[in-house]
Scaffold this motif. Structure first.
Motif, mmCIF file in Angstrom:
data_model
loop_
_atom_site.group_PDB
_atom_site.id
_atom_site.type_symbol
_atom_site.label_atom_id
_atom_site.label_comp_id
_atom_site.label_asym_id
_atom_site.label_seq_id
_atom_site.Cartn_x
_atom_site.Cartn_y
_atom_site.Cartn_z
ATOM 1 N N LYS A 281 0.825 -1.197 0.000
ATOM 2 C CA LYS A 281 0.000 0.000 0.000
ATOM 3 C C LYS A 281 0.872 1.264 0.000
ATOM 4 C CE LYS A 281 -4.569 0.863 1.856
ATOM 5 N NZ LYS A 281 -5.371 0.861 3.088
ATOM 6 N N SER A 282 1.899 1.210 0.844
ATOM 7 C CA SER A 282 2.737 2.404 0.925
ATOM 8 C C SER A 282 3.482 2.623 -0.386
ATOM 9 C CB SER A 282 3.728 2.279 2.077
ATOM 10 O OG SER A 282 4.763 1.396 1.723
ATOM 11 N N VAL A 283 3.900 1.523 -0.980
ATOM 12 C CA VAL A 283 4.576 1.658 -2.259
ATOM 13 C C VAL A 283 3.609 2.228 -3.291
ATOM 14 C CG1 VAL A 283 5.458 0.321 -4.197
ATOM 15 C CG2 VAL A 283 6.348 -0.070 -1.897
ATOM 16 N N SER A 284 2.363 1.778 -3.173
ATOM 17 C CA SER A 284 1.406 2.177 -4.197
ATOM 18 C C SER A 284 1.172 3.680 -4.183
ATOM 19 C CB SER A 284 0.077 1.462 -3.986
ATOM 20 O OG SER A 284 -0.621 2.038 -2.913
ATOM 21 N N LEU A 285 1.549 4.344 -3.109
ATOM 22 C CA LEU A 285 1.400 5.793 -3.094
ATOM 23 C C LEU A 285 2.071 6.429 -4.290
ATOM 24 C CD1 LEU A 285 1.857 6.753 0.634
ATOM 25 C CD2 LEU A 285 -0.131 7.160 -0.804
ATOM 26 N N SER A 286 3.240 5.924 -4.610
ATOM 27 C CA SER A 286 3.902 6.519 -5.766
ATOM 28 C C SER A 286 3.991 5.548 -6.933
ATOM 29 C CB SER A 286 5.310 6.975 -5.369
ATOM 30 O OG SER A 286 6.021 5.877 -4.863
ATOM 31 N N GLU A 287 3.695 4.290 -6.684
ATOM 32 C CA GLU A 287 3.903 3.302 -7.737
ATOM 33 C C GLU A 287 2.623 2.940 -8.464
ATOM 34 O OE1 GLU A 287 7.063 1.509 -8.653
ATOM 35 O OE2 GLU A 287 7.351 3.538 -7.992
ATOM 36 N N ARG A 288 1.507 3.456 -7.989
ATOM 37 C CA ARG A 288 0.258 3.145 -8.639
ATOM 38 C C ARG A 288 0.334 3.591 -10.097
ATOM 39 N NH1 ARG A 288 -3.883 5.646 -5.151
ATOM 40 N NH2 ARG A 288 -2.927 7.475 -6.076
ATOM 41 N N ARG A 289 -0.268 2.790 -10.978
ATOM 42 C CA ARG A 289 -0.293 3.186 -12.386
ATOM 43 C C ARG A 289 -0.972 4.543 -12.499
ATOM 44 N NH1 ARG A 289 3.288 0.726 -15.428
ATOM 45 N NH2 ARG A 289 3.350 -1.500 -15.021
ATOM 46 N N PRO A 290 -0.334 5.483 -13.143
ATOM 47 C CA PRO A 290 -0.931 6.820 -13.230
ATOM 48 C C PRO A 290 -2.162 6.821 -14.125
ATOM 49 C CG PRO A 290 1.046 6.676 -14.553
ATOM 50 C CD PRO A 290 0.936 5.380 -13.830
ATOM 51 N N GLY A 291 -3.056 7.774 -13.867
ATOM 52 C CA GLY A 291 -4.301 7.823 -14.613
ATOM 53 C C GLY A 291 -4.151 8.554 -15.936
ATOM 54 N N PHE A 292 -5.272 8.788 -16.565
ATOM 55 C CA PHE A 292 -5.272 9.408 -17.886
ATOM 56 C C PHE A 292 -4.721 10.833 -17.848
ATOM 57 C CE2 PHE A 292 -8.626 6.182 -18.655
ATOM 58 C CZ PHE A 292 -7.958 5.503 -19.652
ATOM 59 N N THR A 293 -4.946 11.512 -16.701
ATOM 60 C CA THR A 293 -4.478 12.897 -16.618
ATOM 61 C C THR A 293 -2.977 12.970 -16.861
ATOM 62 O OG1 THR A 293 -5.860 12.767 -14.661
ATOM 63 C CG2 THR A 293 -5.031 14.946 -15.288
ATOM 64 N N VAL A 294 -2.235 12.091 -16.179
ATOM 65 C CA VAL A 294 -0.785 12.115 -16.311
ATOM 66 C C VAL A 294 -0.385 11.841 -17.755
ATOM 67 C CG1 VAL A 294 1.346 10.950 -15.651
ATOM 68 C CG2 VAL A 294 -0.385 11.460 -13.923
ATOM 69 N N TYR A 295 -0.978 10.795 -18.339
ATOM 70 C CA TYR A 295 -0.650 10.495 -19.728
ATOM 71 C C TYR A 295 -1.042 11.649 -20.634
ATOM 72 C CZ TYR A 295 0.545 5.673 -18.649
ATOM 73 O OH TYR A 295 1.157 4.562 -18.163
ATOM 74 N N GLY A 296 -2.201 12.238 -20.328
ATOM 75 C CA GLY A 296 -2.675 13.353 -21.151
ATOM 76 C C GLY A 296 -1.712 14.523 -21.132
ATOM 77 N N ILE A 297 -1.256 14.885 -19.925
ATOM 78 C CA ILE A 297 -0.334 16.018 -19.816
ATOM 79 C C ILE A 297 0.971 15.703 -20.548
ATOM 80 C CG2 ILE A 297 1.019 17.430 -18.220
ATOM 81 C CD1 ILE A 297 -1.189 16.939 -16.141
ATOM 82 N N LEU A 298 1.458 14.479 -20.359
ATOM 83 C CA LEU A 298 2.726 14.112 -21.007
ATOM 84 C C LEU A 298 2.586 14.125 -22.524
ATOM 85 C CD1 LEU A 298 4.107 11.267 -18.719
ATOM 86 C CD2 LEU A 298 5.045 13.549 -19.061
ATOM 87 N N ILE A 299 1.456 13.618 -22.995
ATOM 88 C CA ILE A 299 1.250 13.616 -24.451
ATOM 89 C C ILE A 299 1.209 15.050 -24.965
ATOM 90 C CG2 ILE A 299 -0.454 13.130 -26.264
ATOM 91 C CD1 ILE A 299 -1.056 10.507 -24.743
ATOM 92 N N ALA A 300 0.516 15.925 -24.225
ATOM 93 C CA ALA A 300 0.450 17.331 -24.650
ATOM 94 C C ALA A 300 1.852 17.931 -24.681
ATOM 95 C CB ALA A 300 -0.442 18.112 -23.689
#
Lengths: 334, 299
Positions: B24-43
């Motif tokens: 759980k603690s790892v998942s704080l930063s290791e969770r697969r990022p959502g569409f927002t992150v991909y969206g910003i990176l793609i932009a």
């Protein structure tokens, strides 16, 4: 350089490097000769290996800088028969030259609006890249794309994009119902346009540096914060940012040394302006003015004085940065 | 870097308390990022790529059509424009010159920096510490400001206008020496060097047979960065070279500063100058990324 030494010595019976210099007592003839060569090899080789750097730096780095100071004391015109000594006249003229101060202000203005947003965006971008993305390397390569492009080519392309009448950026601005911006004639907007080129080129690169630093932060610090109930935003502000401080300072220092010597972008921003940096020098930087004075007006003495003043400014700022770094780094450990 | 790459994605449920807490603690930063992150990176990446596309877009139309219609898709005029570039600037000569200059500088910087880095990292000699400090200090010296005397010297000895004037000042760099020293200090064990010395290797053979094979990755990265820096060098080549014998960057400047600016012509030139470096990036991009990130941690 040292091949003859190795060939001469070969694979002898006593190949070990001698520990002392006085090896004449070990034997005469061949053996002692070998010792001497080995000894010479051990002593001289390191200096031979580092010599190219020091010689080259002396010839094309140090000497030109010192000679620049010398030239700056003369009225030194390219191709003139004699160069009269005029003492510090170039400097007094320079300090009273409004075009020089204008260039100084432009340089710092462009530097400020290119560095500050760049560092902020780089940190945010690094935070995004630090998530568990699929196809990690692909994203990293993607943000680095601008860094590899040729500066001259990209400046020309941006100059076109920022065109006043047909430029795409103005078309977009107009599409959203705003007025066209005169990216070239307006001093402030020309600085924004040039800073945009710098930011576009370097943000991704700096994001990767920040990303590397983020990944070097130990995980258990975050786990401890999580146990204590710190939110993600809180963790970012209280852990990530403080631990990134040395890296951020490094990024700022390197962009200071490069940013204050900015030249290519203002030279090529508008094809017609050239080294003037706009009709009223509104985006002429110090190095651009130096180039104009030295290589277009042929006044090498004056350009040298300018180079030397900028040199002192850069060294002073680098020194301040260095002291600041030390203070911040030590306070960051507390 | 590798620590994160190697960690498997956290699995949910069905674990012991201890394990769950960790995941759980790892998942704080290791969770697969959502569409927002991909969206910003793609932009962001689209924004990064746009100027390249724009350059090709303009270059693939003729001037009149482009101004009148403002098309968003490439047209069929690219090779016509490319032909005009060949007529306007000595494109192949500039490309060849750039390859010669950057190639020579790269080989020289890698060899001489590795040699100096080897001496600083592994050999004992008087003054090693202070000399290394000196090398690092020169990193902060804006040597570009010494171009006026450098130009005078080159003119005096008849070097201006020749490629030698662009090559020689860059044959070895403080950055290269520093970079290789850092790497060699870690990557080459002292025992290996001592063993080679015991076996009767001279210094240069020790360097050649022990040090060089071990530092290939770092040398390759230094080579890539040096090549790119040299390829993009502009102020000094602009001053010391002339329009008949330019590097690529100088030729592009001449193309742009012509009396009548035809942007389809100019941007055809920038496109043609950019394509080789983009190909290099596609092939070596992974190494370039790794190099920047390693350099950040070590430096």
């Amino acid at each position: 350089m040292t091949t003859e030494l190795s060939v001469a010595r070969g694979r002898g019976a006593e190949p070990r490097p001698p520990r002392r210099d006085d090896n004449d007592d070990i034997g005469s003839g061949k053996l002692s000769w070998r010792y001497r060569l080995t000894n010479l090899d051990v002593k001289v080789s390191p200096y031979l290996y580092i010599a190219p750097f020091f010689i080259l730096f002396a010839v094309v780095g140090l000497f030109p800088l010192l000679y620049t100071a010398y030239i700056s004391l003369f009225e030194w015109e390219l191709g003139a028969d004699e160069q009269p000594f005029i003492g510090i006249d170039n400097y007094t003229t320079l300090l009273a030259d409004s075009q020089f101060w204008n260039a100084m202000v432009n340089t710092f203005s462009i530097f400020a609006i290119s560095t500050i947003p760049q560092v902020i965006i780089a940190v945010l971008l690094a935070a995004l890249l630090n998530t568990a993305l699929r196809g990690r390397t692909g994203w990293r390569m993607g943000v680095l794309l601008p860094y590899v492009a040729s500066l001259v080519a990209l400046t020309i392309i941006f100059g076109d994009l920022f065109g006043v009448q047909y430029g795409t950026i103005n078309n977009i601005i107009e599409f959203f119902g705003f007025d066209r911006i005169d990216w070239q004639a307006d001093r402030w907007w020309s600085h924004v346009a040039i800073a945009t080129m710098v930011n576009w080129r370097w943000t991704g690169y700096n994001a990767l540096i920040v990303l590397a630093a983020m990944q070097a932060i130990p995980r258990d610090v975050y786990e401890a914060a999580w146990v204590d109930g710190a939110s993600k935003a809180r963790q970012f502000i209280s852990i990530t940012l403080p631990m990134l401080r040395p890296t951020l300072i490094f990024v700022v220092v390197t962009s200071t040394i490069g940013g204050l010597q900015i030249f290519t972008e203002p030279l090529l921003f508008s094809p017609s302006a050239g080294a003037n940096g706009g009709a009223t020098n509104q985006y002429q930087t110090v190095v651009l003015y130096m180039y104009q004075a030295g290589f277009q007006s042929q006044d090498l003495g004056y350009a040298s004085a300018m180079a030397w003043v900028l040199f002192i400014v850069i060294i002073a700022i680098a020194g301040i940065n260095f002291l600041l770094t030390r203070r911040l780094a030590s306070s960051g450990e507390a | 870097m590798a620590t994160i790459t190697d960690r498997p994605a956290p699995t949910a449920g069905g674990t012991t308390p201890a394990k769950r807490r960790r995941s759980k603690s790892v998942s704080l930063s290791e969770r697969r990022p959502g569409f927002t992150v991909y969206g910003i990176l793609i932009a962001f990446i689209l924004g990064s790529a746009f100027p390249f596309y724009w350059s090709f877009l303009v270059a693939s139309h003729d001037d009149a059509t482009f101004t009148a219609e403002a098309p968003l898709l490439p047209g069929g005029q690219f090779f016509v424009n490319a032909g005009r570039v060949f007529d306007t600037i000595p494109f192949w000569k500039a490309l060849g010159n750039s390859v010669i200059v950057s190639g020579t500088v790269t080989v020289s910087v890698v060899v001489l920096s590795t040699l100096a880095g080897f001496a600083f990292a592994k050999l004992r000699f008087k003054g090693r510490g202070p000399l290394m400090v000196f090398v690092v200090a020169t990193l902060a010296v804006p040597t570009q400001l010494g171009i006026i005397p450098l130009y005078m010297v080159m003119a005096e000895y008849g070097w201006s206008g020749t490629l030698g004037a662009v090559i020689v000042p860059n044959l070895v760099t403080a950055f290269g020496v520093f970079w290789m020293r850092q790497y060699i200090a870690d990557a080459v064990p002292d025992e290996l060097i001592e063993a080679a010395r015991m076996d009767g290797c001279s210094m240069i053979r020790t360097f050649w047979h022990v040090c060089l094979p071990a530092v290939r990755p770092a040398a390759a990265m230094l080579g890539i960065f040096t090549f790119m820096m040299s390829w993009n060098d502009f102020l000094w080549p602009l001053i010391v070279l002339n329009a008949d014998n330019p590097t690529m960057q100088v030729a592009l400047e001449k193309l742009q500063s012509g009396y009548y600016v035809d942007k389809t012509l100019v941007l055809a030139g920038t496109t043609m100058a950019t394509v080789p470096i983009l190909i290099v990036f596609l092939v070596l991009g992974r190494q370039i990324v790794a190099g920047i990130m390693q350099g950040a941690v070590k430096g």
